[in-house]
Scaffold this motif. Sequence first.
Motif, short mmCIF file in Angstrom:
data_model
loop_
_atom_site.label_atom_id
_atom_site.label_comp_id
_atom_site.label_asym_id
_atom_site.label_seq_id
_atom_site.Cartn_x
_atom_site.Cartn_y
_atom_site.Cartn_z
N ALA A 15 0.83 -1.20 0.00
CA ALA A 15 0.00 0.00 0.00
C ALA A 15 0.87 1.25 0.00
CB ALA A 15 -0.92 0.01 1.22
N VAL A 16 0.29 2.33 -0.51
CA VAL A 16 0.98 3.62 -0.55
C VAL A 16 0.10 4.67 0.13
CG1 VAL A 16 2.01 5.40 -2.01
CG2 VAL A 16 2.10 3.00 -2.72
N ALA A 17 0.68 5.41 1.07
CA ALA A 17 0.00 6.51 1.74
C ALA A 17 0.46 7.81 1.10
CB ALA A 17 0.32 6.50 3.23
N VAL A 18 -0.48 8.57 0.54
CA VAL A 18 -0.15 9.75 -0.27
C VAL A 18 -0.50 11.02 0.50
CG1 VAL A 18 -0.52 10.92 -2.47
CG2 VAL A 18 -0.64 8.41 -2.35
N VAL B 183 -4.30 2.24 -1.77
CA VAL B 183 -4.00 3.67 -1.64
C VAL B 183 -4.73 4.26 -0.44
CG1 VAL B 183 -4.11 5.93 -2.75
CG2 VAL B 183 -3.70 3.87 -4.14
N LEU B 184 -3.97 4.92 0.43
CA LEU B 184 -4.54 5.78 1.47
C LEU B 184 -4.25 7.21 1.07
CD1 LEU B 184 -5.93 6.10 4.23
CD2 LEU B 184 -3.66 6.12 5.27
N GLY C 160 -8.63 4.28 0.76
CA GLY C 160 -9.07 4.91 2.00
C GLY C 160 -8.76 6.39 1.94
N VAL C 161 -9.57 7.21 2.61
CA VAL C 161 -9.40 8.66 2.58
C VAL C 161 -9.25 9.18 4.01
CG1 VAL C 161 -10.28 10.85 1.70
CG2 VAL C 161 -10.83 8.71 0.51
N ARG D 296 -3.77 8.02 13.48
CA ARG D 296 -3.37 6.64 13.76
C ARG D 296 -4.55 5.69 13.57
NH1 ARG D 296 -1.56 6.86 19.14
NH2 ARG D 296 -3.73 6.57 19.75
N ALA D 297 -5.73 6.11 14.00
CA ALA D 297 -6.92 5.29 13.85
C ALA D 297 -7.29 5.09 12.39
CB ALA D 297 -8.09 5.91 14.61
N VAL D 298 -7.11 6.14 11.57
CA VAL D 298 -7.35 6.02 10.13
C VAL D 298 -6.43 4.97 9.53
CG1 VAL D 298 -7.17 7.20 7.91
CG2 VAL D 298 -8.21 8.37 9.84
#
Length: 345
Positions: free
Chosen positions: A68-71, A92-93, A120-121, A295-297
């Motif tokens: 996964a990639v967090a952008v 993708v986050l 996820g957003v 953190r919860a996201v």
Amino acid sequence: MKKTRIAIVGLGMAVTPHARGLVDLSDEIEVVHAFAPSEERRRAFGEKFPFPLCDSLDTILNDDSVEAVAVFTPANTHRDIAIRCAEAGKHVLMEKPLDITTARAEDLVAACRKAGVKLGVVLQHRFRPAGLKAAEILASGELGAIVGCSTVIRLWRPQSYYDEPGRGSFARDGGGVLISQGIHTLDLMLSLAGPIAEVTGFATTTPVHSMETEDMVCAAARFANGAFGTIDATTAAYPGFLEEIALTCDKGTALLRGTELLVQFQDGRKIAIEPDRSAGGAGADPMAFPHDYHRAVMADFVEAIRTGREPKVTGEEALKVHRLIDALIEAGKSGGSVRVAGAQA
């Protein structure tokens, strides 16, 4: 349990609460790469956080071990980065907003759906205990039907905030107070009160700021369930105040104020959640909040990948608030009533 391997793209101001959350979640998540095109930003980030740095997005996309990639890049880059990640098979986050226009946001969501990856957003207000409890109470029917909803977002940003190149512009940010700041509270409002069918109101740039986009919006709304509401949003309210959502129901009222919740029933019962005492980013420092909700996201997103369920805030969910913002801006321009795309009356 095998750790979920992720990469970070974008090491500017928005990354800090996420990085702190990733440190907390290091037993579950391994950060494989942290990328920004700026060597200076990579160096500064590396001095604060213990994650491997890389100097190319291709390094991330070509690494089959990255799940996964967090952008966390500027909004006008989101669509293109997300599409590349999705086509490479990476979940993708995405930091809010999805992109600078709803059309670009729809492209992003469609690409992730076509590739079969999770999207996820980061709309973290939904993860606050107060918001979660309010949603639970409303879903139980204890408060009865919602008949009214008033949302107030009175924040402060000094002119120096908008003096940063591109900030408060359509080209980089996609808009002003609604899409850059108010989007979090508007998303939470929609998740609690349901979709808005129609809006009318005003949008302007006050003399307080020199900027391209709006820093004040005042609107009336008709919800799809028949409830009436108001939306009051600005970044010109010194020194900045905690946002509020007041839900008027036929058996009582729920008031969310920042991280605080007070529910008062007509039968005399009360339910309260105390605030976390943070400034909430309402004032001149937009990062003055704890990283708990970010953190919860992240934890929710990783669990969604592992279990196959959808994240709490999907791309489709985020599109709802984008379409509401479009309608509010259009109503401000036209002076008339504007229907919200996709909402049923």
